[in-house]
Design an enzyme around this catalytic site. Structure first.
Site, PDB file in Angstrom:
ATOM      1  N   HIS A  83      49.613  40.173  37.928  1.00  0.00           N
ATOM      2  CA  HIS A  83      48.515  40.745  38.584  1.00  0.00           C
ATOM      3  C   HIS A  83      48.552  41.463  39.947  1.00  0.00           C
ATOM      4  O   HIS A  83      47.611  42.502  40.030  1.00  0.00           O
ATOM      5  CB  HIS A  83      47.234  39.875  38.505  1.00  0.00           C
ATOM      6  CG  HIS A  83      47.382  38.766  39.463  1.00  0.00           C
ATOM      7  ND1 HIS A  83      47.852  37.426  39.431  1.00  0.00           N
ATOM      8  CD2 HIS A  83      46.898  38.722  41.035  1.00  0.00           C
ATOM      9  CE1 HIS A  83      47.835  36.799  40.564  1.00  0.00           C
ATOM     10  NE2 HIS A  83      47.281  37.541  41.322  1.00  0.00           N
ATOM     11  N   ASP A 219      52.682  34.887  34.439  1.00  0.00           N
ATOM     12  CA  ASP A 219      51.997  35.957  35.444  1.00  0.00           C
ATOM     13  C   ASP A 219      53.358  36.467  36.264  1.00  0.00           C
ATOM     14  O   ASP A 219      53.015  35.992  37.546  1.00  0.00           O
ATOM     15  CB  ASP A 219      50.620  35.241  36.166  1.00  0.00           C
ATOM     16  CG  ASP A 219      50.150  36.293  36.996  1.00  0.00           C
ATOM     17  OD1 ASP A 219      50.417  37.399  37.023  1.00  0.00           O
ATOM     18  OD2 ASP A 219      49.174  35.886  37.625  1.00  0.00           O
ATOM     19  N   SER A 644      49.504  34.849  46.021  1.00  0.00           N
ATOM     20  CA  SER A 644      49.876  35.345  44.527  1.00  0.00           C
ATOM     21  C   SER A 644      51.229  36.080  44.699  1.00  0.00           C
ATOM     22  O   SER A 644      51.368  36.954  45.381  1.00  0.00           O
ATOM     23  CB  SER A 644      48.727  36.346  44.056  1.00  0.00           C
ATOM     24  OG  SER A 644      47.412  35.848  43.717  1.00  0.00           O
TER      25      SER A 644
END
Length: 724
Positions: A83, A219, A644
């Site tokens: 992402h 991810d 992240s």
């Protein structure tokens, strides 16, 4: 009341490491290091951060200002979340070459794809410059004068402190302005896309599973840093070569078990751990519910179109994910704050604080802080609400209005800076918005506008609404604007911006879409923003004094500064949790769970046929564990947005996972950390390797990596990092 056992979280930082904390890596020696070793860490604080020798910090660059990444090979290969690289993957995608759906892999360096404006930034050193920044500030009386002087000092120091020509000095504030730190940085501007799994792996579960455990998402994405022949940052050039890092992370193939030590290194964006109870109550009861409702309506419109049209799905994939991310986060945050009884715990902590103030004889300095908070938060409430409605509806979630607002700002440039500045900004807009309109769909946006303008007209504070939204018919207003405004396509925008200054301004002010934006923005800028800023400045000053009081009255405690997108260490353990009665979550998920969730053809839960084949044959290579393929795991590390892509590192400095999320029950950790339910979510590095190797066949990338088995070593050898 059992919650009161943890109330001192916000004022006397916990003695248990797994109960939260985002620590400055240059300040780990001492209690932090001792605590980390008590949890099982085998490294030293200098192995994590060292100015004179290579250390873990040299393998953890900031990814494009919003995420974290880690260097995993001697050739500048970096790993981050899918992402985090999503917009780059999307920008290279088309209906013919759909890398979002099919994935992308460069099997040779020549196949790696350049990305305009993508950067990664390394920290060279961190230094305390509080005394220099606050020089001459104490004698000033007004808050505005103090802030101005601080900014002047920061600018002067940033320009005068030593650095190389390719480096930059950045000064950031900590503890609400009670401390300032210098970060010497190096920013690399040639960063190329190397690999990304299909979204059915990298985004598996999509928005349904976002912020949820158990999780089964791969991810991750891969990029490579390129440098000039001297290994220094350089703009993209075919002559650039792969960057040689000071340090890269070895990768452990041994996996994780409950209670294993975990260290997450990264750039957490923003937390507010030290807010007073009245502020949290306002968030829970007023601000979050309004923002949730706005985004809920926008998402339902976009989702309906994306499920029916693949071209729209590609156009809106990144935008939808961005809107949905904080929509779901705010829902979980609100629920978590209510469930953990955060407001009541804060009230009790504030009573204890007031008693400490009295005991220390500091009533004159700190005695009115809490009552002043109450008064100012009551005063700011309608302005904060109006501000959120304006930002969410006009600037963020209705694209025609967001373009209109850029044009409104253009007109303000003319009014304040003159014609030359206006012309420069106009030309930049005319070319820069080309990319925006490639992913703009007027039909989708029209439906979003109708929903959101109705909310704006009926639920934002009435006293700040322009006359045109009084008793408005949303459907009629929508038709009037989207049928007549030239902002609905790029050719119309260019037409508006064509001609001399007088013509452009006349064109804009005759456009229906622009007229509405100007009404909304004028009302906001004249009646909302100035008053909000005035009150917020008072709250900022109170918060700084409140933080100073916490540090002063709790000198024997370790208090970590709120996150501010600077490099931090958070440490804890692999750990399951019990979110509610009779529910116990174990800390590791497997590929079996992917297959249990599999829905053929579904937008969120489809599974690539090759992954199904690998599962059926149990062809996991060296990455499986007892006949199963680990996918994700959770830990007690205190993380937030910006973490992240952060590396999850084991006790000996090896990469074991990739941070990408938090559990829904614990998303309130930005405001209040409850150690019983706050967990961060990580991709198991073995799943990353499995997808690279067995799924994608990217042996060229696997061969770059240093794969190790630290748990199988009979003796522990001293960790040696690569020298520069």
């Amino acid at each position: 009341m059992k919650f009161l056992r943890v109330l001192l979280l916000l004022f006397v930082v916990q003695t248990q490491a797994q109960q939260g904390g985002m620590w400055i890596p240059s300040l780990l020696e001492g209690m932090n290091e001792k605590e980390m070793k008590s949890l099982g860490m085998k490294m030293s604080a200098k192995d994590i951060y060292d100015v004179n020798h290579s250390s873990l910090k040299d393998a953890v660059p900031h990814f494009n200002g919003g995420c974290t990444s880690e260097v995993i090979s001697p050739k500048g290969l970096i790993l981050t979340n899918h992402h985090c690289g999503f917009s780059q993957i999307q920008s290279h995608s088309s209906v013919e070459n759909d890398y979002l759906t099919n994935g992308f892999w460069a099997y040779k360096m020549e196949e790696e794809l350049p990305n305009e404006n993508l950067v990664v930034t390394f920290i060279v050193k961190i230094e305390d410059v509080t005394t220099q920044v606050l020089n001459g500030v104490a004698s000033l009386t007004s808050e505005a004068e103090k802030q101005k002087k601080i900014q002047e000092n920061i600018t002067s120091l940033s320009n005068s402190l030593p650095k190389e020509s390719w480096q930059e000095n950045k000064i950031r504030t900590f503890f609400e302005g009670n401390q300032y730190m210098l970060f010497l940085t190096e920013t690399f501007k040639d960063v190329r896309l190397v690999g990304a799994p299909p979204s059915a792996i990298g985004k598996f579960g999509s928005d349904t599973d976002n912020w949820v455990w158990p999780r089964h998402t791969g991810d991750f994405s891969l990029f490579r840093i390129y440098a000039d022949k001297n290994n220094h940052p350089a703009a993209y050039s075919k002559d650039n070569v792969p960057y040689t890092p000071k340090h890269f992370l070895p990768i452990s193939l041994d996996g994780v078990a409950e209670d294993d030590f975990t260290l997450v290194f990264g750039y957490p964006g923003k937390t507010n751990e030290y807010l007073p109870a009245v502020a949290i109550e306002q968030i829970v009861k007023e601000l979050n519910p309004a923002k949730i409702e706005i985004r809920d309506r926008a998402l339902k419109v976009a989702d309906g179109f994306m499920r029916k049209d693949n071209a729209i799905k590609i156009q809106y994939a990144s935008k939808y994910a961005g809107i949905a991310n904080y929509w779901k986060k705010w829902i979980g945050e609100t629920q978590g704050l209510k469930k953990s009884n955060a407001v009541a715990i804060k009230r009790e902590a504030e009573k204890a604080f007031q008693q400490k103030v009295i005991k220390a004889g500091k009533q004159a300095e700190y005695g009115n802080l809490l009552s002043d908070f109450e008064k100012n938060y009551a005063e700011i409430a309608p302005y904060a609400s109006a501000r959120d409605y304006f930002m969410e509806v006009v600037q963020k979630n209705t694209e025609l209005l967001s373009v209109g607002f850029k044009l409104y700002q253009l007109e303000q440039v003319y009014n304040t800076k003159g014609e030359q500045s206006f012309t420069d900004r106009k030309n930049n807009l005319a070319t820069g918005l080309d990319e925006f309109y490639k992913d703009f769909n007027a039909t989708v946006d029209r439906n979003v506008f109708e929903q959101l303008i109705e909310l704006y007209a009926t639920k934002s504070p009435k006293q700040f609404l322009p006359a045109s939204l009084s008793n408005v018919n949303a459907k009629k207003l929508t038709a009037d604007i989207y049928d007549k405004s030239k902002l609905v396509n790029y050719s119309g925008l260019k037409e508006l911006l064509t001609g001399d200054t007088k013509t452009v301004l006349a064109n804009l002010n005759n456009d229906k879409g622009y007229q509405l934006v100007k009404e909304l923005a004028d009302k906001y800028n004249k009646e909302v923003a100035p008053k909000y800023d005035e009150i917020n400045l008072r709250i900022t000053a109170l918060q700084r004094t409140y933080m100073k009081a916490q540090l002063e009255l709790n000198k024997d405690s370790r208090i970590f500064p709120d996150a501010n997108s600077t490099l931090r260490v958070t440490y804890g353990k692999v750990k399951g949790y019990a979110p509610k009665d009779a529910t116990l979550y174990t800390p590791v998920t497997y590929l079996d769970g992917v297959m249990e969730k599999y829905i053929p053809g579904d937008y969120e839960f489809d599974v690539p046929s090759k992954l199904i084949d690998l599962y059926n044959t149990k062809d996991y290579g060296p990455y499986g564990e007892n006949g199963k393929m680990p996918v994700c795991f959770i830990g007690t590390n205190h993380t937030t947005g910006g973490n992240s892509g952060s590396p999850a590192i084991d006790a000996k400095g090896n990469l074991i996972g990739l941070n990408f999320d938090r559990v829904w029950e614990g998303t309130m950790s930005d405001i209040y950390y409850d150690p019983s339910i706050c967990r961060n979510v990580m991709v198991d590095i073995r799943y990353v390797l499995f997808i690279m190797d067995k799924y994608a066949g990217a042996k060229n990338l696997i061969n770059e990596l240093k794969l190790v088995h630290p748990k199988k070593s009979k003796t522990l050898k001293k960790k040696r990092f690569r020298k520069k």
